[in-house]
Structures are given as structure tokens and as C-alpha cells.
Design an enzyme around this catalytic site. Structure first.
Site, PDB file in Angstrom:
ATOM      1  N   HIS A  76       0.712  -1.072  -0.101  1.00  0.00           N
ATOM      2  CA  HIS A  76       0.267  -0.071   0.356  1.00  0.00           C
ATOM      3  C   HIS A  76       0.824   1.245   0.191  1.00  0.00           C
ATOM      4  O   HIS A  76       2.210   1.375   0.750  1.00  0.00           O
ATOM      5  CB  HIS A  76      -0.588   0.039   1.150  1.00  0.00           C
ATOM      6  CG  HIS A  76      -1.694  -0.916   1.925  1.00  0.00           C
ATOM      7  ND1 HIS A  76      -1.015  -1.807   2.525  1.00  0.00           N
ATOM      8  CD2 HIS A  76      -2.850  -1.529   1.255  1.00  0.00           C
ATOM      9  CE1 HIS A  76      -2.216  -2.774   2.074  1.00  0.00           C
ATOM     10  NE2 HIS A  76      -3.319  -2.581   1.538  1.00  0.00           N
TER      11      HIS A  76
ATOM     12  N   ASP B 104       2.312   2.282   3.204  1.00  0.00           N
ATOM     13  CA  ASP B 104       3.345   1.041   3.886  1.00  0.00           C
ATOM     14  C   ASP B 104       4.677   1.499   3.779  1.00  0.00           C
ATOM     15  O   ASP B 104       5.584   1.667   4.717  1.00  0.00           O
ATOM     16  CB  ASP B 104       2.961  -0.263   3.306  1.00  0.00           C
ATOM     17  CG  ASP B 104       1.813  -0.615   3.648  1.00  0.00           C
ATOM     18  OD1 ASP B 104       1.292  -0.685   4.090  1.00  0.00           O
ATOM     19  OD2 ASP B 104       1.325  -2.104   2.321  1.00  0.00           O
TER      20      ASP B 104
END
Ligand code: XUL
Ligand code: CO
Length: 438
Positions: free
Chosen positions: A102, A105
Site C-alpha cells: 500500500h 506502508d
């Protein structure tokens, strides 16, 4: 090979089924061919950045336990960039050919969208360098549209149009970065695209908006020349009470209703199937029947618990079933097996990350070999083919070809009487057959 962050861990090698080395593969032999393709090509393993490099082991009852000596715990850009080096050293040692992330992240969210985008670019630069150094590729990217408080009512399905706009902006950037990194695909998981209560919810409007965002993403994908597939990842609940993408069938209906089916495939996750009250194989078969079996989030749940435990898959029955359905559907093209799984809170050392992935990779290598042996044996396929053989000729073939009306069926039965005796389903015999190979 980089050797800075896991100095005590060697490159994980295939040592064969007799090995007692906990840091070796017993079954995953990347270059070994199964049905004409190497295991590496068939299984296309990916490491998920969020669990493996951002997971702390925290749960609703306790703080993180994970010891990660390289991480200073800050949300600084420098820490994020260092983590990217850690990630690639890990994946290199493990021999994983892909990873997934993501946006949030890999890089910290800034005070503004512009700052977040700058952070993402700065980390993407390191990711790109590391991809080039190691040959490890991005299986898919995605935007995190569920952590930040602004998404408390959902992202595309928020009651707040400003939030929809923010989500659109975030998807635009995540898609561009995925494209820049040569991502093979892009995922939409509807983290909070659902509701907590229908009392405050206009469902029709929310689902329309979800489709709207996906259409805008399709438009943007064409604009920037991204040719990889979009995937929807079904999940029925958690964190919402009900998520609109609740299972493969619901996703298919949604995609068809809104004219999106040609642009999407499905990314099926085992634990999500369990939460939906289905088996993983059921979800794979639903996707495959519609020609949209795209990718797999490989994990497992706990059937005694009602939430997403995201455990590493170790059951050979599970991996065999997955590989049987996947191979029947022709295997992966752009997709792969992404370990959307986390080590237990009690497994807090870096070496546990290796044990977890080695176990998952070996479990799938066995599933692959067992499924190939079952396919080569042919009895299972022949049984199913034979079971439906009445459709290959006579009245069955006429129905399948659209050449029989209800009047024709009536005439047929009046002439021929009761259907020919049914044959046994032989479930137990087939279960025994599978066990011959496991
Ligand atoms: C959550 C989940 C996500 C998606 C990507 O249950 O599976 O991590 O895979 O957003
Ligand atoms: Co997932």
C-alpha cells in the site's frame, strides 16, 4: 547480495525433503519444472510489505512485541527508506520474486497530500533501485484508504464528497507509482467501503460512488498507459459490519452492473473466503468460471475465530485444493501468491519472518506437486467428466446448445419416462483418492 540487516541468516536454499534445517526449503525448488514450467513461474510468490515490514504484533489488547533492530520506530522518511533496503535484503535471502504494498506502508503520510506524494516518490526511488539491483518485481500496488481518520465513513463510499475527492487523488498517485515501478497489477480492497448501520446509510448512492471511483481509475490507467489488470479483493466484513465487495459472486454482480467487468479480475484471499462462509476453493471456482481469477492473497484463517487472523498457510489440503483450481483455470498470468499473512504476536524475532515464509512457500510447493500428480493420474478429471456425460449427447446436448424448448422436454419425458438411474456421487472414494497423493 546485501547482508546488513539479517547477518545471521543465509540465502535460503532448497535442501530437499530429508533436510532438518529450519532455514531451508524442503519442497520449494524454484528451478524444478512442474507441468513444463518452473515452480518459480507457477507460484509467483510475493511478500506483503504491510505485514512483514510494518507489522508490530500489536492487537486490540496489547502493544507491539516485534523486535526489528533496524527500525527506529519513527515516521521519518529516512526510516522508511532504510526499511526498503531491509525489505529487499529479506526478499533476496528468501528468494521471493515479487512484493506488494500500500502507498502508506512504504512511505509516511505527510501533513498534506503534496507532502505525502513527495514522501512516496522519495521511497519509490529506493524501491526502484533495489528492484534493479535484485530483479525482484512489484506484483501489485494499492492505496491505503482505510487507516487515516478521514476515511472513517469509507473512501469512495463516504457520505462526504470531499473524502471521495481525497481518495481519488490518493488512488491517482498510487497508480502512477505502481506504473513507475513496473507493477504487474493494481488492487482495490474496499477496507471501509461498507457500513456500520443501515440507519444512516444510502446504500444505492454509496455503491454508485464506488463504481464511479473505479471508472475514474480505469480512465486514468488508460491515460498513463498502465496495462496491468485491476483486481478487486472481496471481503465480507471487518472493519465494517458489511463490505459491499463481500464475496466473489457479489463482486462479479457489481462489476457487471456497472460495466466494469472487462477491466477487472479478482484477487481472492483465503481468510476472506472463510469470513464470507465459503471455502477458498469455492471462491476460486466462482472467479474462474467467470474468467476473472487474477491473483491470490495466500493466508489462512482460524475456523474457530470470526475474524481475519491472517496466518501463514501450512495446510497441504488447502494448498492442494488451491492449486487444483488454479491449474484447472490455466495458472497465473499477471497474478501470483501474495502472503497476506503475519507472524503471531508471540513470534517476535526477525528469524520468525523467515520461518513463516519458508513454511508457506513449502506448503504451496507441495500443493503444486500434489495437484500436478492428481492431474497426471487423471482419475479425478475422468470421474467428473463421466459424471456429466449425459450432457454430451442426446437431450443434454440439445439443451446446452439451446435447441430444446420446454415443450420438447415434455415430449421427451412423455416418450422416455423416468430419467435413467442416477449414479453415485462417490464423495468418499474421491476423498480417499486425494489422500492417496497427500
Ligand atoms: C485486508 C487485506 C488487505 C488487502 C490490500 O484484509 O487483505 O491487506 O490485501 O489492501
Ligand atoms: Co489481502
Amino acid at each position: 547480495m546485501s547482508n546488513t540487516y539479517f547477518p545471521d541468516i543465509p540465502k535460503i536454499q532448497y535442501e530437499g525433503p530429508q533436510s532438518k534445517n529450519s532455514l531451508a526449503f524442503k519442497h520449494y525448488n524454484p528451478d524444478e519444472k512442474v507441468e513444463g514450467r518452473t515452480m518459480k513461474e507457477q507460484l509467483r510468490f510475493a511478500v506483503s510489505y504491510w505485514h512483514t515490514f510494518r507489522g508490530t504484533g500489536s492487537d486490540p489488547f496489547g502493544v507491539g512485541t516485534a523486535i526489528r533492530p533496524w527500525d527506529d520506530g519513527s515516521a521519518s522518511l529516512a526510516n522508511a527508506q532504510k526499511r526498503a533496503h531491509v525489505a529487499f535484503e529479506f526478499m533476496e535471502k528468501l528468494g521471493a520474486p515479487f512484493y506488494c504494498f500500500h502507498d502508506r506502508d512504504v512511505a509516511p503520510e505527510g501533513a498534506t497530500l503534496a507532502e505525502s506524494n513527495q514522501n512516496l516518490d522519495a521511497v519509490a526511488k529506493v524501491l526502484k533501485e533495489e528492484q534493479e539491483r535484485t530483479g525482484i518485481r512489484l506484483l501489485w500496488g494499492t492505496a491505503c484508504l482505510f487507516v487515516h481518520p478521514r476515511y472513517c465513513h469509507g473512501a469512495a463510499t463516504s457520505c462526504n464528497a470531499e473524502v471521495f475527492a481525497y481518495a481519488g487523488a490518493q488512488v491517482k498517485k498510487a497508480l502512477e507509482v505502481t506504473h513507475h515501478l513496473g507493477g504487474a497489477g493494481y488492487v482495490f480492497w474496499g477496507g471501509r467501503e461498507g457500513y456500520s448501520t443501515l440507519l444512516n446509510t444510502n446504500m444505492k448512492r454509496e455503491v454508485d460512488h464506488l463504481a464511479k471511483l473505479l471508472h475514474l481509475a480505469v480512465e486514468h490507467k488508460k491515460k498513463i498507459g498502465f496495462t496491468g489488470p485491476f483486481y478487486i479483493e472481496p471481503k465480507p466484513k471487518e472493519p465494517t459490519r458489511h463490505q459491499y465487495d463481500s464475496d466473489a459472486a457479489a463482486c462479479l454482480n457489481f462489476l457487471r452492473e456497472y460495466g466494469l467487468l472487462e477491466h477487472f479480475k479478482l484477487n481472492i484471499e483465503t481468510n476472506h473466503a472463510t469470513l464470507a462462509g465459503h471455502t477458498m476453493q469455492h471462491e476460486l471456482e466462482v472467479a474462474a468460471a467467470a474468467g476473472v481469477l487474477g491473483s491470490i492473497d495466500a493466508n489462512t484463517g482460524d475456523e474457530l475465530l470470526g475474524w481475519d487472523t491472517d496466518q501463514f498457510p501450512t495446510s497441504i489440503y488447502l494448498t492442494t485444493q488451491i492449486m487444483l483450481s488454479l491449474m484447472k483455470a490455466g495458472g497465473f498470468t499477471t497474478g501470483g501468491l501474495n502472503f497476506d499473512a503475519k507472524v503471531r504476536r508471540e513470534s517476535f524475532e526477525p528469524v520468525d519472518l523467515f520461518h513463516a515464509h519458508i513454511g508457506g512457500m513449502d506448503a504451496f510447493a507441495r500443493g503444486l506437486k500434489i495437484a500436478a500428480a492428481i492431474r497426471a493420474d487423471g482419475r479425478l478429471d475422468r470421474f467428473v467428466q463421466e459424471r456429466y456425460s449425459s450432457w454430451d449427447h442426446g437431450i443434454g446436448a440439445q439443451v446446452e446448445q439451446g435447441k430444446a424448448s420446454l415443450t420438447d422436454l415434455e415430449a421427451y419425458i412423455l416418450k422416455n419416462g423416468e430419467p435413467k438411474t442416477n449414479s453415485s456421487g462417490r464423495q468418499e472414494m474421491l476423498e480417499n483418492l486425494i489422500n492417496e497423493f497427500i
